[in-house]
Write an enzyme that holds these catalytic residues in place. Structure first.
Site, PDB file in Angstrom:
ATOM      1  CG  HIS A  75      -2.078  -0.938   1.099  1.00  0.00           C
ATOM      2  ND1 HIS A  75      -3.378  -0.572   1.344  1.00  0.00           N
ATOM      3  CD2 HIS A  75      -2.131  -2.229   0.711  1.00  0.00           C
ATOM      4  CE1 HIS A  75      -4.179  -1.605   1.119  1.00  0.00           C
ATOM      5  NE2 HIS A  75      -3.447  -2.622   0.747  1.00  0.00           N
ATOM      6  CE1 TYR A 201      -5.444   4.066   8.308  1.00  0.00           C
ATOM      7  CE2 TYR A 201      -6.035   4.095  10.628  1.00  0.00           C
ATOM      8  CZ  TYR A 201      -5.285   3.585   9.595  1.00  0.00           C
ATOM      9  OH  TYR A 201      -4.379   2.587   9.848  1.00  0.00           O
ATOM     10  N   PRO A 292      -4.677   0.826  18.816  1.00  0.00           N
ATOM     11  CG  PRO A 292      -6.694  -0.246  18.314  1.00  0.00           C
ATOM     12  CD  PRO A 292      -5.958   0.431  19.419  1.00  0.00           C
ATOM     13  CE  LYS A 296       3.869   3.627  13.509  1.00  0.00           C
ATOM     14  NZ  LYS A 296       3.675   3.011  12.197  1.00  0.00           N
ATOM     15  CE1 TYR A 384      -1.669   4.170   8.968  1.00  0.00           C
ATOM     16  CE2 TYR A 384      -0.245   2.816   7.586  1.00  0.00           C
ATOM     17  CZ  TYR A 384      -1.452   3.021   8.236  1.00  0.00           C
ATOM     18  OH  TYR A 384      -2.438   2.064   8.148  1.00  0.00           O
TER      19      TYR A 384
HETATM   20  C1  PHB Z   1      -6.146  -4.053  10.481  1.00  0.00           C
HETATM   21  O1  PHB Z   1      -6.223  -4.329   9.274  1.00  0.00           O
HETATM   22  O2  PHB Z   1      -6.460  -4.861  11.349  1.00  0.00           O
HETATM   23  C2  PHB Z   1      -5.691  -2.686  10.893  1.00  0.00           C
HETATM   24  C3  PHB Z   1      -5.188  -1.819   9.943  1.00  0.00           C
HETATM   25  C4  PHB Z   1      -4.790  -0.555  10.315  1.00  0.00           C
HETATM   26  C5  PHB Z   1      -4.887  -0.154  11.634  1.00  0.00           C
HETATM   27  C6  PHB Z   1      -5.369  -1.032  12.599  1.00  0.00           C
HETATM   28  C7  PHB Z   1      -5.771  -2.298  12.225  1.00  0.00           C
HETATM   29  O3  PHB Z   1      -4.517   1.101  11.976  1.00  0.00           O
END
Ligand code: PHB
Length: 391
Positions: A75, A201, A292, A296, A384
């Site tokens: 990604h 997000y 979460p 990280k 990130y």
């Molecule tokens: C996930 O795919 O579980 C996931 C992806 C990004 C995040 C948290 C969890 O920030």
């Protein structure tokens, strides 16, 4: 009681414990890994799915597997969605890096397979683990019921947030930093095609939501909820209604489908230091937890292991404690950067109960600065992708 001995006893066969065992094996250092969970339990627990480039390089370059490159998805950016519009943060253009969507369960499977192929000693399903530091000894009951005493030069506690090993430090020796958040994430799997090629997000007046992925037919999503929510109170229709409110609009519609794997994830920031006492060293969630947002946790655990492998290598090469002594400071440098990023990305996007009209407008101002300023976007991209340089 069976008496055995190894150079490094590793408590916890999650990704951190297994990667360390693998790296030590490559350096000619022997280890035994134990875990109270079975292989099946670890392999089927749904965890996060994003790997920083540094984590990918470690797995590939150390010969664990290149499955992340062949089966994972690269990604090059993510979408921040607010006020009904998508704003893409282009990691590749901004910081020359990408992340990989590759679930933690697959990281575990690759590591467990590699350890097995290389003849590694990994014992799943043990019970009654007890750790003492001076001298370093781990006692436990094997899966077949045999009591075992494992003496070691060093013990590594990679045994997760409820760590036994952390509690083996003498009383009063550790400092703990802790922050709780007044919300949680409701996570679920949806049998549906991808809604968007990259992760979304989303900040909305109804709270945060995250649209992530697993495979072309299975998606992973989350929405902000109260920490007291119970998965069984949410049927598919109620979940989709909540997601639609937060994400759909302005020509964007989520792909929906049957839901499984419902969990409520707590939100906590936690750090303990020092991460070493005598011959006991902590790694990953045993020493720190992040919320979460930004995924990280696993990356930070693997970064600890990179440092840990170096200091243990030096320890066995030179026989002095000097390298072990440097572990905490070297690991904590990255830990606090990741703590900051996870906290910041959380407060940037979530609805905080009791927020004033000023707080809400300020939050929009911050998002606008991030997405409209190239430097603002680069700061997010750097965090990130974990492009903070080596610790
Ligand atoms: C996930 O795919 O579980 C996931 C992806 C990004 C995040 C948290 C969890 O920030």
């Amino acid at each position: 009681m069976r008496n055995t001995r190894t150079q490094v006893a590793i408590v916890g066969a999650g990704p951190a414990g297994l990667l360390l065992s693998h790296l030590l094996h490559r350096s000619g250092i022997e280890s035994v890994v134990i875990d109270i969970r079975t292989h099946e339990e670890i392999a089927t627990t749904i965890r996060a799915g994003i790997l920083e480039p540094g984590s990918v390089r470690m797995l590939v370059d150390s010969g664990v597997s290149d499955r992340v490159l062949t089966e994972g998805d690269r990604h090059d950016g993510v979408v921040l969605r607010f006020d009904g519009d998508n704003h893409r943060i282009d990691f590749r253009e901004l910081v020359g890096e990408s992340v990989w969507l590759y679930p933690q369960t697959d990281v575990f499977i690759d590591l467990a397979d590699r350890r097995k192929t290389d003849g590694g000693d990994v014992r799943y399903g043990v019970r009654d683990t007890a750790v003492s530091i001076d001298p370093p000894v781990v006692t436990f009951t094997e899966a077949d019921g045999r009591p075992t005493r494992l003496a070691a030069d060093l013990i590594v506690g990679a045994d997760g947030s409820r760590s036994n090993c952390r509690h083996a430090f003498p009383d009063g020796l550790r400092t703990e930093w802790f922050r709780e958040y007044p919300f949680a994430w409701f996570g679920f799997l949806a049998e549906a095609p991808q809604s968007h090629p990259e992760l979304i997000y989303a900040r909305s007046e109804h709270g945060f939501a995250l649209v992530s992925q697993r495979t072309s037919t299975m998606q992973r999503m989350y929405f902000q909820c109260a920490p007291t929510e119970r998965p069984e109170d949410w049927d598919d229709e109620r979940i989709w209604a909540e997601m639609r409110k937060r994400v759909n609009g302005n020509g964007f519609t989520l792909q929906e489908g049957p839901i499984s794997g419902k969990t409520v994830l707590p939100f906590r920031s936690f750090v303990t230091a020092p991460m070493r006492h005598g011959r006991l060293l902590l790694a990953g969630d045993a020493a720190h937890t992040v919320p979460p947002t930004g995924a990280k946790g696993l990356n930070l655990a693997l970064a600890d292991v990179r440092v840990l492998h170096e200091v243990i290598d030096e320890y066995f090469a030179g026989g002095s404690d000097e390298s072990l002594r440097r572990y905490t400071d070297r690991a904590l440098d990255r830990v606090w950067k990741a703590q900051h990023f996870s906290y910041w990305a959380t407060t940037l996007l979530h609805s905080i109960d009791g927020a004033s009209p000023f707080d809400l407008e300020r939050q929009r101002g911050e998002l606008a600065m991030l997405t409209e300023s190239r430097r603002g976007a680069a700061y997010f991209a750097e965090g990130y992708t974990g492009s903070w340089g080596p610790s």
